[in-house]
Write a protein that holds these residues in place. Structure first.
Motif, PDB file in Angstrom:
ATOM      1  N   LEU A   1      41.789  51.496  41.562  1.00 57.69           N
ATOM      2  CA  LEU A   1      41.460  50.069  41.615  1.00 57.69           C
ATOM      3  C   LEU A   1      42.494  49.264  42.377  1.00 57.69           C
ATOM      4  CD1 LEU A   1      39.673  47.686  40.715  1.00 57.69           C
ATOM      5  CD2 LEU A   1      41.149  47.494  38.713  1.00 57.69           C
ATOM      6  N   GLU A   2      42.004  48.458  43.320  1.00 52.92           N
ATOM      7  CA  GLU A   2      42.822  47.475  44.024  1.00 52.92           C
ATOM      8  C   GLU A   2      42.721  46.120  43.335  1.00 52.92           C
ATOM      9  OE1 GLU A   2      45.071  45.413  46.951  1.00 52.92           O
ATOM     10  OE2 GLU A   2      44.870  47.536  46.513  1.00 52.92           O
ATOM     11  N   GLY A   3      41.497  45.596  43.223  1.00 55.22           N
ATOM     12  CA  GLY A   3      41.301  44.286  42.620  1.00 55.22           C
ATOM     13  C   GLY A   3      39.880  43.811  42.819  1.00 55.22           C
ATOM     14  N   SER A   4      39.672  42.532  42.600  1.00 51.09           N
ATOM     15  CA  SER A   4      38.331  41.952  42.625  1.00 51.09           C
ATOM     16  C   SER A   4      38.221  40.857  43.667  1.00 51.09           C
ATOM     17  CB  SER A   4      37.984  41.386  41.249  1.00 51.09           C
ATOM     18  OG  SER A   4      36.784  40.651  41.280  1.00 51.09           O
ATOM     19  N   GLN A   5      36.994  40.521  44.021  1.00 48.95           N
ATOM     20  CA  GLN A   5      36.749  39.441  44.963  1.00 48.95           C
ATOM     21  C   GLN A   5      36.678  38.074  44.277  1.00 48.95           C
ATOM     22  OE1 GLN A   5      36.699  39.738  48.257  1.00 48.95           O
ATOM     23  NE2 GLN A   5      37.107  41.922  48.074  1.00 48.95           N
ATOM     24  N   GLN A   6      36.600  38.040  42.923  1.00 52.13           N
ATOM     25  CA  GLN A   6      36.443  36.747  42.251  1.00 52.13           C
ATOM     26  C   GLN A   6      37.675  36.266  41.503  1.00 52.13           C
ATOM     27  OE1 GLN A   6      34.547  39.457  41.537  1.00 52.13           O
ATOM     28  NE2 GLN A   6      32.392  38.997  41.714  1.00 52.13           N
ATOM     29  N   ALA A   7      38.654  37.135  41.238  1.00 51.44           N
ATOM     30  CA  ALA A   7      39.838  36.763  40.445  1.00 51.44           C
ATOM     31  C   ALA A   7      39.416  36.134  39.113  1.00 51.44           C
ATOM     32  CB  ALA A   7      40.728  35.808  41.231  1.00 51.44           C
ATOM     33  N   ARG A   8      38.532  36.815  38.410  1.00 52.98           N
ATOM     34  CA  ARG A   8      38.014  36.287  37.154  1.00 52.98           C
ATOM     35  C   ARG A   8      38.934  36.590  35.980  1.00 52.98           C
ATOM     36  NH1 ARG A   8      31.590  37.957  37.820  1.00 52.98           N
ATOM     37  NH2 ARG A   8      31.026  36.212  39.171  1.00 52.98           N
ATOM     38  N   SER A   9      38.685  35.889  34.867  1.00 54.92           N
ATOM     39  CA  SER A   9      39.470  36.068  33.656  1.00 54.92           C
ATOM     40  C   SER A   9      38.538  36.078  32.455  1.00 54.92           C
ATOM     41  CB  SER A   9      40.487  34.930  33.506  1.00 54.92           C
ATOM     42  OG  SER A   9      41.241  35.060  32.316  1.00 54.92           O
ATOM     43  N   GLY A  10      38.921  36.802  31.417  1.00 54.97           N
ATOM     44  CA  GLY A  10      38.126  36.827  30.205  1.00 54.97           C
ATOM     45  C   GLY A  10      36.998  37.830  30.262  1.00 54.97           C
ATOM     46  N   PRO A  11      35.996  37.678  29.378  1.00 52.44           N
ATOM     47  CA  PRO A  11      34.912  38.656  29.286  1.00 52.44           C
ATOM     48  C   PRO A  11      34.190  38.858  30.618  1.00 52.44           C
ATOM     49  CG  PRO A  11      34.844  37.160  27.422  1.00 52.44           C
ATOM     50  CD  PRO A  11      35.874  36.609  28.368  1.00 52.44           C
ATOM     51  N   CYS A  12      33.598  40.027  30.768  1.00 51.85           N
ATOM     52  CA  CYS A  12      32.872  40.356  31.992  1.00 51.85           C
ATOM     53  C   CYS A  12      31.693  39.420  32.206  1.00 51.85           C
ATOM     54  CB  CYS A  12      32.367  41.797  31.929  1.00 51.85           C
ATOM     55  SG  CYS A  12      33.694  43.020  31.874  1.00 51.85           S
ATOM     56  N   GLN A  13      31.392  39.184  33.460  1.00 53.87           N
ATOM     57  CA  GLN A  13      30.261  38.333  33.822  1.00 53.87           C
ATOM     58  C   GLN A  13      29.346  39.108  34.769  1.00 53.87           C
ATOM     59  OE1 GLN A  13      31.778  34.561  35.400  1.00 53.87           O
ATOM     60  NE2 GLN A  13      33.731  34.986  34.393  1.00 53.87           N
ATOM     61  N   LEU A  14      28.176  38.585  34.964  1.00 55.99           N
ATOM     62  CA  LEU A  14      27.272  39.201  35.930  1.00 55.99           C
ATOM     63  C   LEU A  14      27.814  38.996  37.342  1.00 55.99           C
ATOM     64  CD1 LEU A  14      23.806  38.130  34.471  1.00 55.99           C
ATOM     65  CD2 LEU A  14      24.815  40.411  34.432  1.00 55.99           C
ATOM     66  N   GLY A  15      27.484  39.919  38.229  1.00 58.99           N
ATOM     67  CA  GLY A  15      27.853  39.773  39.627  1.00 58.99           C
ATOM     68  C   GLY A  15      29.298  40.098  39.927  1.00 58.99           C
ATOM     69  N   GLU A  16      29.876  41.049  39.213  1.00 60.70           N
ATOM     70  CA  GLU A  16      31.249  41.459  39.501  1.00 60.70           C
ATOM     71  C   GLU A  16      31.310  42.188  40.841  1.00 60.70           C
ATOM     72  OE1 GLU A  16      33.819  40.734  37.615  1.00 60.70           O
ATOM     73  OE2 GLU A  16      32.946  40.200  35.672  1.00 60.70           O
ATOM     74  N   LEU A  17      32.380  41.980  41.593  1.00 58.55           N
ATOM     75  CA  LEU A  17      32.603  42.655  42.873  1.00 58.55           C
ATOM     76  C   LEU A  17      34.043  43.175  42.873  1.00 58.55           C
ATOM     77  CD1 LEU A  17      30.935  40.162  45.389  1.00 58.55           C
ATOM     78  CD2 LEU A  17      30.065  42.393  44.691  1.00 58.55           C
ATOM     79  N   THR A  18      34.208  44.476  42.780  1.00 58.21           N
ATOM     80  CA  THR A  18      35.518  45.082  42.613  1.00 58.21           C
ATOM     81  C   THR A  18      35.744  46.150  43.670  1.00 58.21           C
ATOM     82  OG1 THR A  18      35.393  44.681  40.233  1.00 58.21           O
ATOM     83  CG2 THR A  18      37.010  46.269  40.979  1.00 58.21           C
ATOM     84  N   ASP A  19      36.966  46.200  44.207  1.00 59.32           N
ATOM     85  CA  ASP A  19      37.290  47.088  45.329  1.00 59.32           C
ATOM     86  C   ASP A  19      38.275  48.174  44.913  1.00 59.32           C
ATOM     87  OD1 ASP A  19      35.785  45.421  47.062  1.00 59.32           O
ATOM     88  OD2 ASP A  19      37.465  44.044  47.188  1.00 59.32           O
ATOM     89  N   TYR A  20      38.046  49.380  45.420  1.00 56.49           N
ATOM     90  CA  TYR A  20      38.896  50.527  45.127  1.00 56.49           C
ATOM     91  C   TYR A  20      39.425  51.128  46.424  1.00 56.49           C
ATOM     92  CZ  TYR A  20      37.131  50.403  40.347  1.00 56.49           C
ATOM     93  OH  TYR A  20      36.825  50.008  39.062  1.00 56.49           O
ATOM     94  N   ALA A  21      40.698  51.523  46.406  1.00 53.94           N
ATOM     95  CA  ALA A  21      41.290  52.242  47.527  1.00 53.94           C
ATOM     96  C   ALA A  21      40.865  53.705  47.432  1.00 53.94           C
ATOM     97  CB  ALA A  21      42.816  52.132  47.487  1.00 53.94           C
ATOM     98  N   PRO A  22      40.335  54.298  48.500  1.00 52.30           N
ATOM     99  CA  PRO A  22      39.844  55.679  48.442  1.00 52.30           C
ATOM    100  C   PRO A  22      40.970  56.671  48.167  1.00 52.30           C
ATOM    101  CG  PRO A  22      39.026  54.532  50.400  1.00 52.30           C
ATOM    102  CD  PRO A  22      40.107  53.677  49.819  1.00 52.30           C
ATOM    103  N   ILE A  23      40.735  57.610  47.279  1.00 51.36           N
ATOM    104  CA  ILE A  23      41.743  58.611  46.961  1.00 51.36           C
ATOM    105  C   ILE A  23      42.030  59.498  48.168  1.00 51.36           C
ATOM    106  CG2 ILE A  23      40.086  60.260  46.033  1.00 51.36           C
ATOM    107  CD1 ILE A  23      43.617  59.612  44.670  1.00 51.36           C
ATOM    108  N   SER A  24      41.021  59.746  49.011  1.00 54.37           N
ATOM    109  CA  SER A  24      41.250  60.582  50.191  1.00 54.37           C
ATOM    110  C   SER A  24      42.198  59.893  51.164  1.00 54.37           C
ATOM    111  CB  SER A  24      39.926  60.915  50.883  1.00 54.37           C
ATOM    112  OG  SER A  24      39.225  59.737  51.261  1.00 54.37           O
ATOM    113  N   THR A  25      42.073  58.582  51.332  1.00 57.59           N
ATOM    114  CA  THR A  25      42.981  57.823  52.189  1.00 57.59           C
ATOM    115  C   THR A  25      44.409  57.921  51.664  1.00 57.59           C
ATOM    116  OG1 THR A  25      41.227  56.259  52.789  1.00 57.59           O
ATOM    117  CG2 THR A  25      43.494  55.518  53.095  1.00 57.59           C
ATOM    118  N   ILE A  26      44.554  57.791  50.365  1.00 57.37           N
ATOM    119  CA  ILE A  26      45.888  57.825  49.745  1.00 57.37           C
ATOM    120  C   ILE A  26      46.535  59.193  49.891  1.00 57.37           C
ATOM    121  CG2 ILE A  26      47.061  57.719  47.508  1.00 57.37           C
ATOM    122  CD1 ILE A  26      44.969  55.533  46.747  1.00 57.37           C
ATOM    123  N   LEU A  27      45.789  60.246  49.583  1.00 57.42           N
ATOM    124  CA  LEU A  27      46.361  61.594  49.661  1.00 57.42           C
ATOM    125  C   LEU A  27      46.760  61.961  51.084  1.00 57.42           C
ATOM    126  CD1 LEU A  27      43.961  63.549  47.263  1.00 57.42           C
ATOM    127  CD2 LEU A  27      46.280  62.752  46.785  1.00 57.42           C
TER     128      LEU A  27
END
Length: 477
Positions: free
Chosen positions: A429-455
């Protein structure tokens, strides 16, 4: 906006689509997946798309079969194959892109669920896109610190050159525009990559491994809280992703724990990293903080810690599964499997970014938590009533990273992204596009760094020393 553009491009690029009907559909898939091993993925599909458990299992089996189909098409129809993805919104259909649809039909006809596979005609083969990607990578000097990074978009049938504007250095005019590259609109497009907002953030023994309290229940695994001391004396939390081991060179047989590099970005001290107030890892290791090259490979503080947390243990290739959704923290983006239980997810392989299917069902385990809910643990800043644990969702798209609809908050940075279907490590996990706080909401957008890129980057940095980094994918690896 990025997701809307991508989905819009998928629709606009359709020149032809046909459902394979060369052979009659079977009554149902002959599954090779044990439903008990993919409970969280099934739960996500059932709740999100209001489908039966049988239909959810069918979709996961098709996702599983897609990997073998891709191998055959790359081997026997490389000149025509343009990529594939899963369209969950359209009923869990596997879409296969081909420059010549006929070249795919005999391969698709052998699938037990061929009625749910369609062929889409595209202009460019995946081989053409890859060759263009390779050429542009050389032209823009693509590397971890580069402003411009190209990526193959299978759903758009293009190479997209992504601009990481936050890496531009003030006063350097040459960075105002990308370097020259093939601008054929049918093959290449350029866009700005939005920087994800990073989600970095007294012992209790509950009788099982918990994301915040796993001191007495080793081994180390993905999904556990890592507490790091900031320079101002406060403590911030991130999450472990995967266990690594190096082979050869300067670090033969050395174990490492992987998390997000931005977790160390503001820490110059060397106070060891803790879990549940127990010292385990060094504060710093081999680090980089240029999304999607965002990682920190940390060594154990000493041989005794490495032995206690890994070497004396079996099941070294695990990610923790822990589900506690419900009430305010439950919606279509959060469902997982059995509640308030601790289980292990075995990781047996690594899936490169190029093979991550848009539409595939994936899961992640995070350790972000508030002191409101867990007063005996450090508050990682996610907001009250956000609960740590496993969540499942969908791959929305891939660019230079993996974009999902999973819910995450502060303290989840570094969380492992994995597939229950293939037991594969996908990203962190890198982070999110909304910088939200508290309970989950609909329409979450979250970005992950690929493990293959890292290795690949970790191993390249150690090339002079000859060490190669790999995710531990066997119980005693």
């Amino acid at each position: 906006m990025r997701l809307a553009k991508i989905l819009g491009a998928v629709t606009a690029s359709v020149l032809f689509a046909s459902t394979i009907a060369a052979a009659p559909a079977t009554a149902g898939p002959t599954t090779t997946i044990d439903p008990s091993t993919v409970k969280e993925s099934i739960e996500y599909l059932m709740q999100t798309y209001r489908i039966s458990e049988r239909e959810a299992l069918r979709r996961l089996e098709l996702q599983n079969n897609a990997a073998e189909l891709e191998k055959r098409l790359k081997s026997e129809a490389a000149g025509e194959y343009g990529g594939m993805w899963i369209d969950q919104e359209a009923g869990g259909k596997l879409v296969v892109a081909m420059t010549k649809p006929a070249a795919a039909q005999r391969h698709i006809a052998s699938l037990p669920d061929r009625a749910n596979v369609s062929v889409r005609t595209v202009k460019n083969s995946l081989a053409t896109l890859q060759a263009t990607y390779d050429r542009i990578s050389g032209q823009v000097g693509a590397k971890a610190e580069s402003v411009y990074l190209p990526a193959v978009s299978q759903t758009e049938n293009k190479v997209v050159v992504w601009e990481r504007a936050w890496l531009k250095k003030p006063g350097i005019a040459s960075q105002a525009e990308p370097r020259t590259f093939d601008a054929d609109p049918n093959l290449v497009s350029a866009r700005t990559l939005k920087k994800p907002t990073p989600y970095s953030a007294d012992p209790i023994d509950w009788g099982f491994c918990h994301p915040l309290y796993c001191t007495n229940y080793g081994p180390m695994r993905g999904g556990l809280r890592l507490d790091m001391r900031r320079d101002n004396g406060t403590t911030g939390g991130c999450t472990s992703s995967f266990n690594l081991r190096t082979t050869g060179g300067a670090f033969p047989g050395v174990p490492w724990v992987l998390t997000a590099g931005h977790c160390m970005a503001t820490k110059t001290n060397n106070v060891p990293t803790e879990h549940n107030r127990e010292v385990i890892l060094n504060q710093h290791g081999i680090e980089k903080n240029f999304y999607p090259y965002d990682y920190a490979a940390l060594r154990y503080v000493d041989a005794a810690a490495a032995n206690r947390w890994l070497e004396s243990q079996t099941n070294r290739n695990m990610v923790l599964k822990y589900c506690r959704n419900g009430g305010l923290d439950s919606n279509g983006d959060t469902p997982c499997g059995p509640q308030v239980t601790s289980q292990n997810q075995e990781i047996t392989s690594v899936t490169p970014l190029a093979q991550v299917l848009p539409g595939a069902i994936v899961c992640s385990s995070g350790a972000g938590a508030s002191s409101v809910n867990y007063p005996d643990s450090y508050d990682s800043g996610p907001g009250a009533d956000y609960l740590p644990g496993t969540r499942c969702g969908r791959v929305l798209s891939t660019d230079v990273g993996i974009n999902t609809d999973l819910c995450s908050r502060n303290g989840d940075s570094g969380s492992p992204l994995f597939s229950q279907v293939t037991k594969s490590a996908l990203g962190i996990l890198e982070g999110s596009q909304q910088a939200r706080s508290g309970p989950c909401q609909l329409g979450e957008l979250t970005d992950y760094a690929p493990i293959s890129t890292i290795l690949e980057d970790l191993s390249a940095r150690q090339a002079s020393g000859g060490s190669v980094f790999n995710v531990i994918t066997t119980p005693q690896g």
